[in-house]
Write an enzyme that holds these catalytic residues in place. Structure first.
Site, PDB file in Angstrom:
ATOM      1  N   GLY A  82       0.942  -1.263   0.113  1.00  0.00           N
ATOM      2  CA  GLY A  82      -0.058   0.005   0.126  1.00  0.00           C
ATOM      3  C   GLY A  82       0.910   1.148  -0.081  1.00  0.00           C
ATOM      4  O   GLY A  82       1.843   1.324   0.847  1.00  0.00           O
ATOM      5  N   GLY A  84      -0.181   4.353   0.082  1.00  0.00           N
ATOM      6  CA  GLY A  84      -1.059   5.419   0.604  1.00  0.00           C
ATOM      7  C   GLY A  84      -0.077   6.403   1.564  1.00  0.00           C
ATOM      8  O   GLY A  84       1.106   6.337   1.735  1.00  0.00           O
ATOM      9  N   GLY A  87       1.445   4.088   4.349  1.00  0.00           N
ATOM     10  CA  GLY A  87       2.169   3.307   3.672  1.00  0.00           C
ATOM     11  C   GLY A  87       3.583   3.722   3.184  1.00  0.00           C
ATOM     12  O   GLY A  87       4.865   3.373   3.521  1.00  0.00           O
ATOM     13  N   LYS A 189      -5.829   0.180  11.598  1.00  0.00           N
ATOM     14  CA  LYS A 189      -6.309   0.437  12.933  1.00  0.00           C
ATOM     15  C   LYS A 189      -7.824   0.150  12.654  1.00  0.00           C
ATOM     16  O   LYS A 189      -8.487   1.200  12.253  1.00  0.00           O
ATOM     17  CB  LYS A 189      -6.126   1.432  13.669  1.00  0.00           C
ATOM     18  CG  LYS A 189      -4.720   1.790  13.822  1.00  0.00           C
ATOM     19  CD  LYS A 189      -4.174   3.111  14.226  1.00  0.00           C
ATOM     20  CE  LYS A 189      -2.707   3.163  14.543  1.00  0.00           C
ATOM     21  NZ  LYS A 189      -2.289   4.432  14.933  1.00  0.00           N
ATOM     22  N   ALA A 223       1.032  10.356   9.566  1.00  0.00           N
ATOM     23  CA  ALA A 223       1.968  10.174   8.500  1.00  0.00           C
ATOM     24  C   ALA A 223       2.934  11.391   8.121  1.00  0.00           C
ATOM     25  O   ALA A 223       4.038  11.298   7.925  1.00  0.00           O
ATOM     26  CB  ALA A 223       1.473   9.671   7.084  1.00  0.00           C
ATOM     27  N   LYS A 275     -10.565   3.620  19.071  1.00  0.00           N
ATOM     28  CA  LYS A 275     -10.269   4.962  19.296  1.00  0.00           C
ATOM     29  C   LYS A 275     -10.867   5.781  17.868  1.00  0.00           C
ATOM     30  O   LYS A 275     -11.302   6.932  18.074  1.00  0.00           O
ATOM     31  CB  LYS A 275      -8.979   5.391  19.542  1.00  0.00           C
ATOM     32  CG  LYS A 275      -7.973   4.958  18.625  1.00  0.00           C
ATOM     33  CD  LYS A 275      -7.838   5.821  17.228  1.00  0.00           C
ATOM     34  CE  LYS A 275      -6.725   5.167  16.324  1.00  0.00           C
ATOM     35  NZ  LYS A 275      -6.750   5.967  14.988  1.00  0.00           N
ATOM     36  N   ARG A 339      -9.040  12.231  10.196  1.00  0.00           N
ATOM     37  CA  ARG A 339     -10.360  12.037   9.323  1.00  0.00           C
ATOM     38  C   ARG A 339     -11.329  11.637  10.159  1.00  0.00           C
ATOM     39  O   ARG A 339     -12.400  11.943   9.884  1.00  0.00           O
ATOM     40  CB  ARG A 339      -9.758  10.906   8.275  1.00  0.00           C
ATOM     41  CG  ARG A 339      -8.754  11.373   7.349  1.00  0.00           C
ATOM     42  CD  ARG A 339      -8.467  10.038   6.385  1.00  0.00           C
ATOM     43  NE  ARG A 339      -7.823   8.990   7.023  1.00  0.00           N
ATOM     44  CZ  ARG A 339      -7.332   7.644   6.716  1.00  0.00           C
ATOM     45  NH1 ARG A 339      -7.323   7.705   5.369  1.00  0.00           N
ATOM     46  NH2 ARG A 339      -6.834   6.855   7.116  1.00  0.00           N
TER      47      ARG A 339
END
Length: 427
Positions: A82, A84, A87, A189, A223, A275, A339
């Protein structure tokens, strides 16, 4: 004769005293030197570790050369699934440790740009993927044939960075190319909604093998901040602690990333997953127009519910007090980069879940459904989880959610043992 033998020790007393005094002075001097060396090491760590070599030379001495820094000695093949944002950040972090890192993606143009321009054109494109000094390079691959070749490397580590709901189907489809002894480090997660499972259990079912080595990396980690080099701490858990240590040594660089180990994969998975709906709830608090008082109350009481559920599901509640629980919860609840938090705000402004998920993945939405199922299975109230779930699916209004939580019966915050406290009742 006896008189002579008795006077000999008496005659040597000044010598013995002098030797003892000298030995004491030597020991004291040695201890002072050790103290000063420790002070010097701490001073170096505080004042000079952020300087470049040229700047240190300008000071006349490079004190940081005396600071012991542990570095991993084994170079590992790391395949990141991945490309993204997360990643990319995981690939960058692994490459900083001098590992041979490959990112797998399906987009050929994205792969070409990573290999030629050394940046990810779709995510975090402003950051270079070249390591300082050119000691390590991140390569991109986009075909299953290339992926199969990379995975055939003995001792390969697979860093899984795909969305949680896409993970089991991907492993089920490609299980024939996944080596049985490859360590899979899961960074997703979430909880798998179709089978209502922890991600690790869903992966093992998809691979149809119970012996696949798994580790779970979690903790407060955006990230973008990893790419900026902001100091970040993570936790990695595995049933086999030595597998967690492998990831710890692979990812820690003792400059910007520090990884702790845990033997509680259930607690780490639940903390990282649960969470997410709580962060959606934090966004709802902001979307309703409430301030820090309300948000702090929600976070603290939500962490209590998280500990209850983790303990009921077989995890260690103390894990929730650490990076995978409270650490990640604070990150996602108090930051607009989350997000999940942004999703909660948008829901309170009247947008729909379907419209929001067209723009980006929100793990808190499906995870909220599984959290309620887990709460029912364990016989737990979980009032905050249930209110967030009801608001997501528009079963109640925001005003009704506030009244539901604030109108609950009065109770203890924490019950102490009778030995240490006295029960007081008010009539």
């Amino acid at each position: 004769m006896f008189g002579k033998t008795m006077t000999a020790p008496t005659a040597n007393i000044p010598t013995i005293v002098a030797l003892s005094f000298g030995a004491g002075i030597f020991a004291a001097t040695h201890l002072l030197r050790l103290r000063d060396r420790e002070r010097l090491r701490k001073a170096c760590s505080r004042t000079q570790k952020h300087l470049r070599k040229g700047q240190r030379a300008a000071l006349g001495v490079d004190l940081t050369s005396y600071i012991p820094i542990w570095k991993g000695t084994s170079r590992q093949k790391v395949v990141v699934l991945g490309a993204g944002a997360f990643g990319t950040a995981m690939a960058y972090a692994a490459a900083q440790g001098g590992n041979d890192v490959v990112i797998y993606m399906r987009d050929k143009n994205q792969c070409h740009t990573i290999n030629t321009e050394h940046r990810n054109p779709r995510y975090l494109s402003e950051f270079s993927l070249l390591m300082e000094g050119g000691s390590s390079e991140i390569r991109g691959i986009c075909t299953l044939e290339d992926l199969k070749v990379e995975l055939e490397t003995p001792g390969v580590v697979i860093v899984h960075a795909l969305p949680c709901q896409l993970t089991p189907p991907w492993f089920r489809e490609h299980k024939d190319i996944i080596p049985h002894d490859a360590l899979i480090c899961v960074t997703a997660k979430g909880l798998y909604l179709p089978t209502q499972q922890l991600t690790g259990h869903a992966i093992l079912d998809a691979l149809d093998r119970a012996e696949q080595p798994l580790a779970f990396l979690s903790g407060p980690s955006f990230a973008e901040e990893i790419m900026k080099g902001n100091p970040t701490t993570l936790v990695v858990a595995s049933d086999d602690l030595f597998q967690a240590v492998r990831i710890q040594r692979m990812m820690s660089n003792f400059k910007t990333i520090r990884v702790f180990t845990s033997d509680d994969p259930v607690g780490v998975q639940l903390g990282g997953a649960l969470k997410n709906p709580l962060a959606v709830g934090a966004g709802m608090v902001a979307g309703m127009g409430f301030g820090t008082n309300t948000l702090s109350a929600v976070v603290v009481r939500a962490s209590h519910e998280l500990r209850q559920l983790a303990a009921a599901m077989g995890g260690n509640p103390r894990t929730i007090d650490g990076l995978a629980g409270i650490g990640d919860l604070m990150l996602t609840c108090f930051s607009s980069q989350s997000r999940n938090q942004r999703c909660g705000q948008r829901l309170m402004k009247g947008e729909t879940v379907e419209d929001i998920q067209k723009e980006y993945t929100v793990e808190g939405i499906p995870t909220a459904d599984v959290a309620i199922i887990y709460g029912d299975m364990c016989g737990l109230e979980l009032p905050i989880f249930r209110c967030v779930h009801a608001l997501i699916h528009k079963k109640i209004t925001p005003d009704e959610a506030v009244m539901s939580l604030m109108g609950r019966r009065s109770q203890y915050e924490t019950k102490h043992s009778p030995r240490n406290s006295r029960k007081i009742s008010f009539s």
